[in-house]
Write an enzyme that holds these catalytic residues in place. Structure first.
Site, PDB file in Angstrom:
ATOM      1  N   THR A  29       0.840  -1.198   0.000  1.00  0.00           N
ATOM      2  CA  THR A  29       0.000   0.000   0.000  1.00  0.00           C
ATOM      3  C   THR A  29       0.875   1.247   0.000  1.00  0.00           C
ATOM      4  O   THR A  29       1.938   1.243   0.613  1.00  0.00           O
ATOM      5  CB  THR A  29      -0.853  -0.033   1.283  1.00  0.00           C
ATOM      6  OG1 THR A  29      -1.694  -1.170   1.213  1.00  0.00           O
ATOM      7  CG2 THR A  29      -1.683   1.228   1.445  1.00  0.00           C
ATOM      8  N   ARG A  47     -13.428  -8.535  -0.799  1.00  0.00           N
ATOM      9  CA  ARG A  47     -12.805  -8.064   0.438  1.00  0.00           C
ATOM     10  C   ARG A  47     -12.431  -6.580   0.359  1.00  0.00           C
ATOM     11  O   ARG A  47     -11.875  -6.112  -0.635  1.00  0.00           O
ATOM     12  CB  ARG A  47     -11.538  -8.880   0.714  1.00  0.00           C
ATOM     13  CG  ARG A  47     -10.761  -8.461   1.957  1.00  0.00           C
ATOM     14  CD  ARG A  47      -9.487  -7.713   1.615  1.00  0.00           C
ATOM     15  NE  ARG A  47      -8.657  -7.466   2.813  1.00  0.00           N
ATOM     16  CZ  ARG A  47      -7.595  -6.683   2.830  1.00  0.00           C
ATOM     17  NH1 ARG A  47      -7.205  -6.076   1.739  1.00  0.00           N
ATOM     18  NH2 ARG A  47      -6.918  -6.516   3.941  1.00  0.00           N
ATOM     19  N   GLY A  49     -10.243  -3.735   2.530  1.00  0.00           N
ATOM     20  CA  GLY A  49      -9.281  -3.564   3.616  1.00  0.00           C
ATOM     21  C   GLY A  49      -9.415  -2.197   4.258  1.00  0.00           C
ATOM     22  O   GLY A  49     -10.451  -1.542   4.131  1.00  0.00           O
ATOM     23  N   ASP A  50      -8.348  -1.757   4.932  1.00  0.00           N
ATOM     24  CA  ASP A  50      -8.436  -0.507   5.678  1.00  0.00           C
ATOM     25  C   ASP A  50      -8.183   0.738   4.831  1.00  0.00           C
ATOM     26  O   ASP A  50      -8.543   1.842   5.238  1.00  0.00           O
ATOM     27  CB  ASP A  50      -7.456  -0.528   6.843  1.00  0.00           C
ATOM     28  CG  ASP A  50      -6.004  -0.609   6.374  1.00  0.00           C
ATOM     29  OD1 ASP A  50      -5.734  -1.371   5.416  1.00  0.00           O
ATOM     30  OD2 ASP A  50      -5.147   0.090   6.941  1.00  0.00           O
ATOM     31  N   THR A 101      -0.405   1.248   6.551  1.00  0.00           N
ATOM     32  CA  THR A 101      -0.135   0.113   5.658  1.00  0.00           C
ATOM     33  C   THR A 101       0.053  -1.129   6.511  1.00  0.00           C
ATOM     34  O   THR A 101       0.708  -1.080   7.555  1.00  0.00           O
ATOM     35  CB  THR A 101       1.124   0.348   4.802  1.00  0.00           C
ATOM     36  OG1 THR A 101       1.454  -0.877   4.136  1.00  0.00           O
ATOM     37  CG2 THR A 101       2.320   0.780   5.655  1.00  0.00           C
ATOM     38  N   GLY A 102      -0.547  -2.226   6.079  1.00  0.00           N
ATOM     39  CA  GLY A 102      -0.378  -3.445   6.861  1.00  0.00           C
ATOM     40  C   GLY A 102      -1.537  -4.386   6.662  1.00  0.00           C
ATOM     41  O   GLY A 102      -2.268  -4.293   5.668  1.00  0.00           O
ATOM     42  N   GLY A 161      -4.770  -5.116   6.836  1.00  0.00           N
ATOM     43  CA  GLY A 161      -5.890  -4.191   6.967  1.00  0.00           C
ATOM     44  C   GLY A 161      -6.971  -4.591   7.951  1.00  0.00           C
ATOM     45  O   GLY A 161      -7.578  -3.734   8.597  1.00  0.00           O
TER      46      GLY A 161
END
Lengths: 348, 348
Positions: A214, A242, A244-245, A265-266, A268
């Site tokens: 990200t 899906r 994510g964050d 970033t990671g 999510g």
């Protein structure tokens, strides 16, 4: 007469002392008022299992050069008196257009072999936001997020609907093959192979692919306004639409002039559960923590305790910057008001 | 000797006093420790321009009866020692199945004449979450959100992908006509009529339709665990795959055992910008505000100043409940550990 003179002298002395005191107080104040508004930008290109032993010097140079290019583009805008919104968008566009990162060109593949991109942007001065999820043809999802923010009554749009809106506003569309990179295609192959071998969800994404590439940026401009944005291709092999964050305001992105601007970033799922970006800003806003401390509480305590991995970039209204992460590395960089750039990849 | 006796008596008296003090302190402690865990539930069926003069006594009774039914169902679960997660799901299912509310059956129409539903759920004990956005065939979106939470590695899914996942887990699917109600169909007609007449975005939804009939519930169970959930059909005439606050953790839904559980209803765009649910919980967690005060700050100050309308329901870990809103009315109700139910529609 002599007494009067003495009294007068004493009064005069007192008055003089008082005048000097106020003058001194006044001159002491001056530098503070005259002090220029700090400004700067902080960026990331993803956190994860980024180890020096797995990196070639050539690839390392490519990452460093691209992060430097993104910082340079954002700084030029900030230095010229442009807005933090424009600066982060310019920086993110450069990373979206590079195949090195998991955003725009170079986005990972879904389980279906397609690309689905998410992005969000937030203006810390107005708390205006824009977000898009699951778009498939938008060359630069952050640009679409900004158009959603500025040109629509809505703040979040998904899928075909989001892109229909983007087309009305001249957002550049591309065919899916534009996003293709051999590297990401191989990552999907490996993930599917492991899945067919009965690997657990945690093992399906091979260790060496555990980079959540990200991209994001957060900036403070000369007007004292903060902004943050995030853009991503999500997780390799993702299924079932899906999200994510990255497109979730308060999870992957948050900016508020009264505290700080953040991009994450990671993994999510954990960032959504912890409302990571908003939580860091709340610790600054309500507990008065410096951003470095707030970032540590959320990344090194809360996220780590929950079993999540990743990192964030943070900049506050005074230009302080922090970039905590609990992974082996995070592509990241900062530029301050003097134009001093710092680019890093691995843990210190 | 006499002196010694006096001294002894004095010492004895002091010891006795000390013993009595500790005994008193101990007995004072006892009721606190022996006190049963409070439990209860709070629900809403949407906030908006709900005025007594626009309501018939029959419709008022229908709303009151349905809210009462939802409270009764949730209370039965809590009273029997069930979980807050089960209680809110049962209450929300009853409102989703009723055509009175804008969730499940009775959901509003999109601009395309279809129905797109959103929902989210959060477990305050584990911070596990599940959310779905833009689903078109799920009879009870809150059930799908819970399955996403419990059965997948992801926490948020959208559109067809979310429903493909739901089918794998026996979530009940229905055809779009199931969601149809004449009332919502007429609302869409009126909105489109106004739009064709060049009405501004704010005027397109007629005044009398300005009810955001999202449903939600938040509960505290006998184990001391909080949970919250929200389910909605979104906004009448919505376009471009618009996503509101209902499926956004931290905006429309939030629950954390260390603070409180919240479900929101209103003009979702503002709730996303303000991260309403997480902000209320942060004010409780970091500033130590009672929930009523935290709710007032976010709804009556922040939301109102930004120009947004709506409300929230809040329950904390001690069973305190609050339901601030800045609209004419909000369908709402509470039930406490004694089974005492309160149902309200208009402003006090």
């Amino acid at each position: 007469m002599k007494l009067t003179l003495i009294l007068f002298s004493k009064s005069a002395f007192l008055l003089l002392a008082l005048a000097l005191f106020f003058f001194a107080a006044c001159t002491q104040q001056q530098p503070k008022e005259a002090k220029k508004q700090a400004f700067g930008m902080i960026i990331h290109g993803g956190a994860g299992t980024i180890l020096k032993e797995n990196m070639t010097p050539e690839l390392e140079s490519e990452y460093t050069a691209k992060l430097d290019e993104a910082l340079t583009a954002g700084y030029a805008i900030l230095k010229a008196g442009g807005t933090s919104m424009d600066a982060i968008q310019a920086a993110i566009n450069i990373m979206e257009d590079s195949p090195l990162f998991n955003a725009g060109k170079g986005a990972v593949f879904t389980n279906d072999g397609t690309h689905e991109l998410d992005a969000s942007i937030m203006d810390g001065a107005t708390l205006n936001v824009g977000a898009v999820a699951g778009v498939k043809h938008t060359k630069n999802p952050i640009n679409l997020a900004r158009v959603v923010m500025e040109q629509s009554e809505h703040v979040m749009m998904a899928g075909d609907g989001a892109e229909a809106f983007g087309k009305l506003h001249d957002i550049e569309m591309v065919d899916q093959p534009y996003f293709y990179t051999e590297r990401r295609s191989k990552q999907l192959e490996r993930a599917k192979q492991r899945e067919s071998e009965g690997a657990s969800a945690a093992e399906i994404i091979p260790h060496e692919d555990h980079k959540f590439g990200t991209v994001g940026a957060a900036a403070l401009d000369q007007h004292g306004n903060l902004a943050a944005g995030t853009s991503t291709g999500g997780m390799t092999n993702k299924k079932f639409g899906r999200i994510g964050d990255a497109p979730i305001i308060g999870a992957g992105t948050y900016a508020n002039n009264n505290s700080c601007a953040i991009s994450a970033t990671g993994h999510g799922e954990y960032f959504i559960r912890l409302t990571v970006a908003r939580d860091i800003a709340s610790l600054v806003e309500y507990k008065g923590l410096p951003i470095a401390e707030a970032g540590d509480v959320v990344i090194h305590q809360k996220l780590t305790e929950l079993g999540g991995t990743g990192g964030v970039i943070i900049i506050d209204r005074n230009g302080n910057m922090a970039m905590p992460f609990n992974t082996a590395g995070m592509y990241r960089g900062t530029v301050d008001e003097d134009g001093t750039k710092v680019v890093k990849i691995y843990k210190e």
